[in-house]
Design an enzyme around this catalytic site. Structure first.
Site, PDB file in Angstrom:
ATOM      1  N   SER A 204       0.885  -1.167   0.079  1.00  0.00           N
ATOM      2  CA  SER A 204       0.134   0.006   0.120  1.00  0.00           C
ATOM      3  C   SER A 204       0.959   1.134   0.061  1.00  0.00           C
ATOM      4  O   SER A 204       1.715   1.596  -0.914  1.00  0.00           O
ATOM      5  CB  SER A 204      -0.803  -0.059   1.129  1.00  0.00           C
ATOM      6  OG  SER A 204      -1.958   0.626   1.001  1.00  0.00           O
ATOM      7  N   ASP A 419      -8.280  -4.367  -6.810  1.00  0.00           N
ATOM      8  CA  ASP A 419      -7.918  -3.692  -5.831  1.00  0.00           C
ATOM      9  C   ASP A 419      -8.569  -2.202  -5.312  1.00  0.00           C
ATOM     10  O   ASP A 419      -8.413  -1.437  -5.946  1.00  0.00           O
ATOM     11  CB  ASP A 419      -6.396  -3.568  -5.606  1.00  0.00           C
ATOM     12  CG  ASP A 419      -5.914  -3.103  -4.320  1.00  0.00           C
ATOM     13  OD1 ASP A 419      -6.624  -2.485  -3.562  1.00  0.00           O
ATOM     14  OD2 ASP A 419      -4.877  -3.719  -3.745  1.00  0.00           O
ATOM     15  N   HIS A 448      -6.779  -6.214  -1.585  1.00  0.00           N
ATOM     16  CA  HIS A 448      -5.602  -5.453  -1.193  1.00  0.00           C
ATOM     17  C   HIS A 448      -4.684  -6.188  -0.396  1.00  0.00           C
ATOM     18  O   HIS A 448      -4.896  -6.624   0.595  1.00  0.00           O
ATOM     19  CB  HIS A 448      -6.321  -4.152  -0.305  1.00  0.00           C
ATOM     20  CG  HIS A 448      -5.145  -2.943  -0.292  1.00  0.00           C
ATOM     21  ND1 HIS A 448      -4.509  -2.426  -1.122  1.00  0.00           N
ATOM     22  CD2 HIS A 448      -4.764  -2.447   0.943  1.00  0.00           C
ATOM     23  CE1 HIS A 448      -3.795  -1.509  -0.705  1.00  0.00           C
ATOM     24  NE2 HIS A 448      -3.814  -1.389   0.419  1.00  0.00           N
TER      25      HIS A 448
END
Length: 511
Positions: A204, A419, A448
């Protein structure tokens, strides 16, 4: 109300690490009680770094780091630095979390797993804007803007938050909380551990940190994995706006799942009907909020719940409760107590606002919201809305880190095809920027987080082969796993979901 968007959790199931000891300049010992309780297998220590790298002899700050040492010293090749995202997320428990998620023993043989509280976070020169529960600050995603007037209202709130953060910056730290400085910290930690090179795994926002780290220190980064990519060396305004695209691409998976269970949840017999239910419920909650849910929170909770297929049943049940509930007056307002997420919100803002330039003209955001409300109607009018970075007075203090493609081919990019937070486009963007140095693995999953977080054997094997054996593949596509997501056995999936849910990656609150 609070929505916690998490990736990394904690399980007390890993073997205990050896106590104490010294690695390079770091003296290892017991962690603070909250960390020890959440991750009993990790050790902690501190590394001292300059607050301002332009003045290396000036004010110094202590960074807390954690580790689980290699389980087989004869196979040990070095250290693996970790970051779970945010920005503002703590990685102190991440070594323990990865073991709980099933990172292969060959990885824990090869590396000391090294976590940290990045500067500004937790035990590392903590910063705080003084957010309270009563304030109802919406966190890292601006509130949904149903019309132009809502953007103007949010602009006033965003300005007030920026001024609040500046007023609380009595120690002068916030201007120095940035991705570039955190990357410099990573290299200082590497040196303090006595290593010539360090490997890195981040996901991320951690992908942006990893891209910056590899760009700034090509000679001392070893094997790098950047996972679920924002597409740059910072979470920029463009990256935040891609949340709208991500929700549009990830939602059809939930819609198909819910339509197949129409008798149980009653959300629609077809994916198109489930999508229509989303808009109907959101618009009803805009007009008639429930004590525990309004339209803004409904949209945000849906976005957050698409991070993992294992959250689909919880999301469907929440929709069902909204659908079957009548209108009711708003509940009591929260007390003026400090928000438990105040430090996370503050670090998120400092890093995001200091990393790159954000337009200060409110008209830019008004136009963006109007565009994205049409282009990405499910969520775009939230992620395109104005945030405090438009009025930030503390930075940026230096230009955003430029991607440096002049270095070793040592960057493995892992990206799920669908995602909600970091759509495939982000992986493709950073692959083009690291044209020589990287390879892209595209995974046909709806989640994710890829390495260890997906139950995808192809992606797991590729990531492990890179970390352990140094095998950097050509650009590759991994097919969907027949055992991914909700196809796992129920007991195993519940354990996995609980692990993923405990540690906040991005946290947002609303009244």
């Amino acid at each position: 109300m609070t929505v916690v968007i998490g990736l990394v959790g904690s399980l007390a199931t890993a073997p205990a690490a050896a106590a104490g000891g010294r690695t390079g300049q770091v003296e290892w010992g017991a962690c603070p009680a909250p960390i020890a309780a959440a991750a009993p297998t990790v050790q902690c220590g501190t590394v001292t770094v300059p607050l301002d790298y332009r003045d290396p002899g000036g004010t110094q700050i202590d960074l807390m780091v954690s580790r689980i040492p290699s389980t087989d010293p004869e196979k040990r090749r070095g250290v693996l630095l970790l970051n779970p995202g945010g920005p503002g997320g703590s990685a102190l428990t991440m070594p323990h979390d990865l073991v709980g998620l099933g990172v292969p023993a060959s990885v824990t043989d090869a590396y000391d797993l090294i976590g940290m509280d990045p500067r500004g976070v937790g035990y590392s020169a903590r910063i705080d804007c003084g957010f309270t529960d009563e304030q109802g600050y919406p966190g890292n995603v601006p509130p949904w803007a149903e019309d132009d007037a809502a953007v103007l209202k949010q602009a006033a709130a965003a300005r007030a938050v920026a001024e609040q953060c500046a007023a609380h910056d009595t120690g002068g730290r916030m201007a120095h909380i940035s991705t570039a400085n955190t990357a410099r910290d990573l290299d200082r930690i590497r040196a303090a551990l006595g290593e010539q090179k360090a490997s890195f795994f981040g996901l991320s926002y951690g992908s942006a940190l990893g891209a910056a780290y590899a760009s700034m220190f090509p000679d001392t980064t070893d094997r790098v994995i950047i996972d679920s990519n924002v597409g740059d060396t910072a979470l920029t305004r463009a990256g935040l706006r891609r949340f709208g695209l991500g929700l549009e691409q990830a939602f059809p998976g939930f819609a198909r799942w819910a339509a197949a269970r129409h008798t149980s949840y009653g959300l629609g017999r077809t994916p198109r009907q489930v999508r229509a239910t989303y808009f109907a419920l959101a618009e009803r909650l805009d007009e008639q909020p429930l004590p525990w849910m309004d339209g803004r929170l409904f949209r945000l909770a849906t976005f957050a719940s698409l991070y993992r297929e294992s959250d689909y049943p919880v999301l469907a049940r929440a929709w069902q409760q909204v659908k079957d509930s009548g209108a009711a007056p708003a509940g009591p307002q929260p007390a003026a107590a400090p928000s438990p997420y105040s430090n996370f919100f503050s670090a998120f803002l400092a890093v995001t606002c200091n990393d790159s330039e954000w337009p200060s003209n409110v008209g830019v955001y008004r136009r963006s919201v109007a565009e994205d409300r049409v282009k990405y109607p499910m969520f775009g009018a939230a992620s395109a809305n104005i945030n405090p970075c438009a009025f930030w007075s503390l930075g940026p203090t230096e230009p955003q880190v430029a991607v440096n493609d002049d270095g070793p081919a040592n960057v493995l990019i892992l990206q799920n095809r669908r995602d909600a937070a970091t759509p495939l486009w982000g992986g493709q963007i950073i692959r083009a920027k690291f044209a020589h140095r990287s390879r892209l693995v595209t995974v046909d999953e709806n989640q994710h987080g890829v390495y260890v977080f997906d139950d995808n054997p192809c992606a797991l094997d590729i990531g492990t082969a890179w970390l352990v054996d140094g095998v950097l593949p050509p650009d590759t596509t991994c097919a969907a796993s027949t055992r991914s997501g909700l196809n796992l056995d129920r007991e195993g999936e519940q354990r996995r979901a609980e692990t993923l849910r405990k540690r906040p990656l991005g946290t947002v609150t609303t009244n």
